[in-house]
Each structure stands twice: as C-alpha cells, then as structure tokens.
Design a protein around this motif. Structure first.
Motif, PDB file in Angstrom:
ATOM      1  N   ALA A  17      47.964  32.264  35.458  1.00 27.70           N
ATOM      2  CA  ALA A  17      46.751  32.943  35.932  1.00 27.70           C
ATOM      3  C   ALA A  17      47.031  34.423  36.186  1.00 27.70           C
ATOM      4  CB  ALA A  17      46.239  32.272  37.200  1.00 27.70           C
ATOM      5  N   ALA A  18      48.215  34.733  36.740  1.00 31.15           N
ATOM      6  CA  ALA A  18      48.572  36.133  37.007  1.00 31.15           C
ATOM      7  C   ALA A  18      48.693  36.910  35.702  1.00 31.15           C
ATOM      8  CB  ALA A  18      49.877  36.198  37.802  1.00 31.15           C
ATOM      9  N   VAL A  19      49.312  36.297  34.684  1.00 31.21           N
ATOM     10  CA  VAL A  19      49.455  36.948  33.377  1.00 31.21           C
ATOM     11  C   VAL A  19      48.077  37.181  32.755  1.00 31.21           C
ATOM     12  CG1 VAL A  19      50.364  36.658  31.040  1.00 31.21           C
ATOM     13  CG2 VAL A  19      51.783  36.076  32.993  1.00 31.21           C
ATOM     14  N   LEU A  20      47.182  36.182  32.887  1.00 31.77           N
ATOM     15  CA  LEU A  20      45.810  36.331  32.373  1.00 31.77           C
ATOM     16  C   LEU A  20      45.104  37.499  33.046  1.00 31.77           C
ATOM     17  CD1 LEU A  20      44.226  32.773  32.118  1.00 31.77           C
ATOM     18  CD2 LEU A  20      44.722  34.338  30.275  1.00 31.77           C
ATOM     19  N   LEU A  21      45.291  37.632  34.369  1.00 29.87           N
ATOM     20  CA  LEU A  21      44.642  38.724  35.103  1.00 29.87           C
ATOM     21  C   LEU A  21      45.175  40.077  34.644  1.00 29.87           C
ATOM     22  CD1 LEU A  21      44.345  37.216  38.658  1.00 29.87           C
ATOM     23  CD2 LEU A  21      42.498  38.281  37.405  1.00 29.87           C
ATOM     24  N   VAL A  22      46.501  40.156  34.388  1.00 31.77           N
ATOM     25  CA  VAL A  22      47.083  41.405  33.868  1.00 31.77           C
ATOM     26  C   VAL A  22      46.441  41.745  32.527  1.00 31.77           C
ATOM     27  CG1 VAL A  22      49.190  42.439  32.956  1.00 31.77           C
ATOM     28  CG2 VAL A  22      49.268  41.224  35.107  1.00 31.77           C
ATOM     29  N   LEU A  23      46.319  40.732  31.641  1.00 30.77           N
ATOM     30  CA  LEU A  23      45.716  40.953  30.325  1.00 30.77           C
ATOM     31  C   LEU A  23      44.253  41.384  30.453  1.00 30.77           C
ATOM     32  CD1 LEU A  23      47.078  38.005  28.159  1.00 30.77           C
ATOM     33  CD2 LEU A  23      47.718  40.405  28.066  1.00 30.77           C
ATOM     34  N   LEU A  24      43.511  40.738  31.370  1.00 29.92           N
ATOM     35  CA  LEU A  24      42.099  41.076  31.565  1.00 29.92           C
ATOM     36  C   LEU A  24      41.947  42.510  32.047  1.00 29.92           C
ATOM     37  CD1 LEU A  24      40.739  37.823  33.192  1.00 29.92           C
ATOM     38  CD2 LEU A  24      39.814  38.925  31.175  1.00 29.92           C
ATOM     39  N   SER A  25      42.805  42.903  32.994  1.00 22.12           N
ATOM     40  CA  SER A  25      42.745  44.267  33.514  1.00 22.12           C
ATOM     41  C   SER A  25      43.066  45.276  32.416  1.00 22.12           C
ATOM     42  CB  SER A  25      43.727  44.399  34.670  1.00 22.12           C
ATOM     43  OG  SER A  25      43.868  45.726  35.038  1.00 22.12           O
ATOM     44  N   MET A  26      44.098  44.959  31.601  1.00 23.14           N
ATOM     45  CA  MET A  26      44.467  45.846  30.488  1.00 23.14           C
ATOM     46  C   MET A  26      43.321  45.951  29.490  1.00 23.14           C
ATOM     47  SD  MET A  26      48.356  44.907  29.556  1.00 23.14           S
ATOM     48  CE  MET A  26      49.732  45.510  30.512  1.00 23.14           C
ATOM     49  N   MET A  27      42.640  44.816  29.216  1.00 17.48           N
ATOM     50  CA  MET A  27      41.579  44.829  28.217  1.00 17.48           C
ATOM     51  C   MET A  27      40.396  45.658  28.699  1.00 17.48           C
ATOM     52  SD  MET A  27      40.528  41.520  26.054  1.00 17.48           S
ATOM     53  CE  MET A  27      39.081  41.194  27.003  1.00 17.48           C
ATOM     54  N   SER A  28      40.052  45.547  29.995  1.00 13.49           N
ATOM     55  CA  SER A  28      38.959  46.361  30.535  1.00 13.49           C
ATOM     56  C   SER A  28      39.286  47.842  30.386  1.00 13.49           C
ATOM     57  CB  SER A  28      38.737  46.034  32.014  1.00 13.49           C
ATOM     58  OG  SER A  28      38.426  44.699  32.196  1.00 13.49           O
ATOM     59  N   THR A  29      40.536  48.215  30.739  1.00 17.53           N
ATOM     60  CA  THR A  29      40.933  49.617  30.634  1.00 17.53           C
ATOM     61  C   THR A  29      40.930  50.079  29.190  1.00 17.53           C
ATOM     62  OG1 THR A  29      42.389  49.163  32.487  1.00 17.53           O
ATOM     63  CG2 THR A  29      42.684  51.261  31.388  1.00 17.53           C
ATOM     64  N   PHE A  30      41.403  49.218  28.277  1.00  9.90           N
ATOM     65  CA  PHE A  30      41.475  49.600  26.866  1.00  9.90           C
ATOM     66  C   PHE A  30      40.085  49.763  26.269  1.00  9.90           C
ATOM     67  CE2 PHE A  30      42.105  48.631  22.309  1.00  9.90           C
ATOM     68  CZ  PHE A  30      42.931  49.708  22.016  1.00  9.90           C
ATOM     69  N   THR A  31      39.142  48.904  26.694  1.00 10.35           N
ATOM     70  CA  THR A  31      37.771  49.018  26.177  1.00 10.35           C
ATOM     71  C   THR A  31      37.143  50.330  26.646  1.00 10.35           C
ATOM     72  OG1 THR A  31      37.713  46.628  26.470  1.00 10.35           O
ATOM     73  CG2 THR A  31      35.686  47.670  25.799  1.00 10.35           C
ATOM     74  N   LEU A  32      37.430  50.700  27.922  1.00  7.83           N
ATOM     75  CA  LEU A  32      36.974  52.006  28.422  1.00  7.83           C
ATOM     76  C   LEU A  32      37.562  53.132  27.575  1.00  7.83           C
ATOM     77  CD1 LEU A  32      37.145  51.932  32.324  1.00  7.83           C
ATOM     78  CD2 LEU A  32      35.153  52.363  30.934  1.00  7.83           C
ATOM     79  N   TYR A  33      38.859  53.016  27.262  1.00  6.74           N
ATOM     80  CA  TYR A  33      39.564  54.038  26.472  1.00  6.74           C
ATOM     81  C   TYR A  33      38.947  54.161  25.082  1.00  6.74           C
ATOM     82  CZ  TYR A  33      43.489  56.263  24.041  1.00  6.74           C
ATOM     83  OH  TYR A  33      44.265  57.092  23.302  1.00  6.74           O
ATOM     84  N   LYS A  34      38.635  52.995  24.478  1.00  4.33           N
ATOM     85  CA  LYS A  34      38.020  53.006  23.145  1.00  4.33           C
ATOM     86  C   LYS A  34      36.657  53.712  23.163  1.00  4.33           C
ATOM     87  CE  LYS A  34      37.496  49.476  20.508  1.00  4.33           C
ATOM     88  NZ  LYS A  34      37.641  49.956  19.124  1.00  4.33           N
ATOM     89  N   LYS A  35      35.914  53.515  24.274  1.00 11.84           N
ATOM     90  CA  LYS A  35      34.585  54.126  24.377  1.00 11.84           C
ATOM     91  C   LYS A  35      34.678  55.650  24.428  1.00 11.84           C
ATOM     92  CE  LYS A  35      32.106  50.300  26.459  1.00 11.84           C
ATOM     93  NZ  LYS A  35      31.110  49.974  25.432  1.00 11.84           N
TER      94      LYS A  35
END
Lengths: 207, 207
Positions: A186-204
């Motif tokens: 679950a902790a690894v999933l949360l790290v991935l989710l946080s990274m994905m949110s940041t990366f999607t912001l970066y892509k925008k």
C-alpha cells in the motif's frame, strides 16, 4: 441515421487537414490517443483500498490461543491469547491502515469524478499529490512500527532478554507478516500515485 | 549614491503606470516581488541536513553502561552496555537517516544550482518531487520502527513478558527519544519539501 452521418464528418475533416498546417494535426493526434492517467489513477486507488482493507482484516483476525507454561509456577500450563491489541504498535498499524482505506474510498470517488468531468483536474491533481504524500508518511511509519515489533517477536532480543514468541504463536506471526507485507505494498502504491499526480501536472505544463 | 538613486526609480515608474493598462501592472507587480520558493527550498534542505545529521549523532552516542543483576545467578551484579546496534530497528534507523543526510547534501547543491541558473527548474522540481516522496517513506518507516521498539523499552509489554529497560538505561532512552523526535521533524520537512515542489509546478501552469 448515425451511419449516414459518419461519412459526412469524414468528408468534412478531409478538406480541413489539407487547408490547416500538417504539424498541428500531428501534435493533436497523439494527445487524442494518449495514455489515460486518470483511469490508471482510479485503478491504483481501488487497488490501494483492497490492500489497506485486506491488511486490516488479516491483522485483526490474527488472534491465536496457545497453552503455555505460567512463569513462576513450574509445571502449570494455562491457555494464553496473542492479539494485535496487546501491542501499541499494532494498534497504531490498524488505525493507520483503516484511515488509509477510508482515504482511498474518498479519493477513488474524486478521481472518478475527474474522469467523468475533467474541469477541475489540475486542482484535484494538486490535492491528490499533497494528500498522497501525507499518507505515504502515515502508512510507512505504521509499517515500520509494526515491522520493528514483529521482528522482535520473530527473533527476540538477547541483549535486553526479550524472548521470541513466534515459535509458540506461529499463526499469529504468519498473519502479522502478511498484513505488514500488504501495508508495504500500500505504501509503494501511494508513492506511485503521488508521483503520477505530480507527473501529470508536469505534463500539463509541457503541453 | 543609493539614497539619491531611489527617488529617480520612483519617478520613472510613476509615468509607466499611467501609460500602461492598470490591470497588467497589478498582475506583474506580485510576480516581481514574489515569494522565492527556490531560496526557501534551499533553506529547508539545509535544515533537513541538520536534523538528519543530529539525529544520527544523538542515536550513535546514546550508549550507556550500567551494573545490573545477572539472570540465573542471584546476588551477582555485572556491567552491561545498552547500544543502538543491539536492535535491528535502530540499525535501520541510523542507516536510513544517514542516507537522508547524504540525499539532503546532494539536493541542497542541486537546489542552489536552480537558484543561480533557473533554466532546468521544471525538470529539477519534478525530480525533487519524485525523490522527496521516496525519502518521506524511508524516514517515516525508520521513525516508526525505532519508535515502536523504543516504546517497548519505555513501557515494556506484560503480555509477552518483555521487560522495560528505561528505568535502568535512562540516558540511553532519553537520547533515543531525542533522536526519534529529530527524525520525525525530518519527515515533516520532507513532506513540506515535496508539497512545495509540487505547488511550484502547479503555479507554473497557472502563470
């Protein structure tokens, strides 16, 4: 009606592409068939809920009763129970993972609302990135606390004479280990989710 | 010289605001004198290094020797030492905080390079946001593991007959508690740093 409409749309777009610049078409095409981050976000959050829920359920159902010798009274054997709420670290673990499960339900619904209506997607992405980091901290600390205590239960500590208990309470220890492994996932999933949110912001920004 | 220059700047900006549209001036003014996130980032990373370093130093110097009764031999007293490396959880704690200290040095230099030459600032912000989340997990789990074990040392656990040791090794426990508090502070700093990187990326979209 729909089948007769479609050729009209194609014939309409054909002269448009000849008239417009070909670079604009090439840029627009990959964004149309792009990797859908919002759907992956929803899927990962459902997985997070499953991991948090099963971790809590396995930890809570880990109780085991064994007949053990009573200290100070040689020859006397009595049944003693091992339960998660005998240890403050495991109580914190259950509380933290329960809150994470609740959080994953709320954010799954929020993420679904972004998929259906992507108007406030940037504000949602920022909120997800902020909250996910906080929950990384909560789940990681709970995993660490439960893991540290469970390791003493498994190996003991001869320096301070804390005896191991996993030779007696084998089922309790197996359940605890599974629960801690699920929390780590679950902790690894949360790290991935946080990274994905940041990366999607970066892509925008780059688009 | 500086005192005579200042009125000239004021008189120069006065006609500009009359000529230009007042809305553009109002938008440009806050961005010019904006809160400098890069400098705050450098400051927080230096603070993170200080917290991680002092946490490791306090934990490593926590050893204490006390004369305690030997079990099985009544009346015999021998000196025994309490050291952080008697517990796997505390070894993990020292390793995790040492790596965090090293990470904080590298990212302070990277953040300084952004302040001096803000060309690759977006790529750096993304990298910081990604790595900070990973280190939130590492520091939080180390804090949890050390905290869980130290709590057993402080209160003991009567259910599994793990006796408390802080009534004997008082200095060892005080040092451990200080070290864990510093690690908790480092974890909070990392959460703030990660949030700030994400927020700066978000601001760059809106600007």
């Amino acid at each position: 009606m729909a089948s007769t409409d479609k050729p009209a749309v194609v014939s309409e777009s054909a002269p448009k592409s000849e008239a417009g610049p070909p670079e604009a078409e090439a840029v627009a095409a990959p964004t149309k068939f792009a990797f859908n981050y919002s759907l992956v976000d929803v899927a990962l959050r459902i997985l997070l809920f499953a991991a948090a829920l099963s971790s809590v359920v396995v930890m809570v159902t880990s109780k085991q009763t064994e007949v053990v010798p009573v200290p100070g009274l040689p020859g006397v054997m009595l049944p003693f129970q091992a339960k998660f709420n005998h240890s403050p670290a495991l109580i914190y673990f259950v509380a933290a993972l329960s809150v994470t499960g609740l959080y994953s339900i709320i954010t799954t619904l929020a993420s679904l609302s972004v998929v259906l209506k992507p108007v406030y997607s940037k504000a949602f992405l920022l909120a997800f990135a902020f909250l996910d980091v906080v929950f990384v901290g909560i789940v990681a600390s709970a995993t660490g606390a439960a893991g540290g205590v469970a390791y003493i239960g498994l190996k003991g500590n001869s320096h301070v004479r804390w005896n191991k208990i996993c030779n007696v309470y084998d089922k309790f220890c197996r359940y605890n280990a599974s629960s801690i492994a699920l929390a780590l996932f679950a902790a690894v999933l949360l790290v991935l989710l946080s990274m994905m949110s940041t990366f999607t912001l970066y892509k925008k920004i780059r688009d």
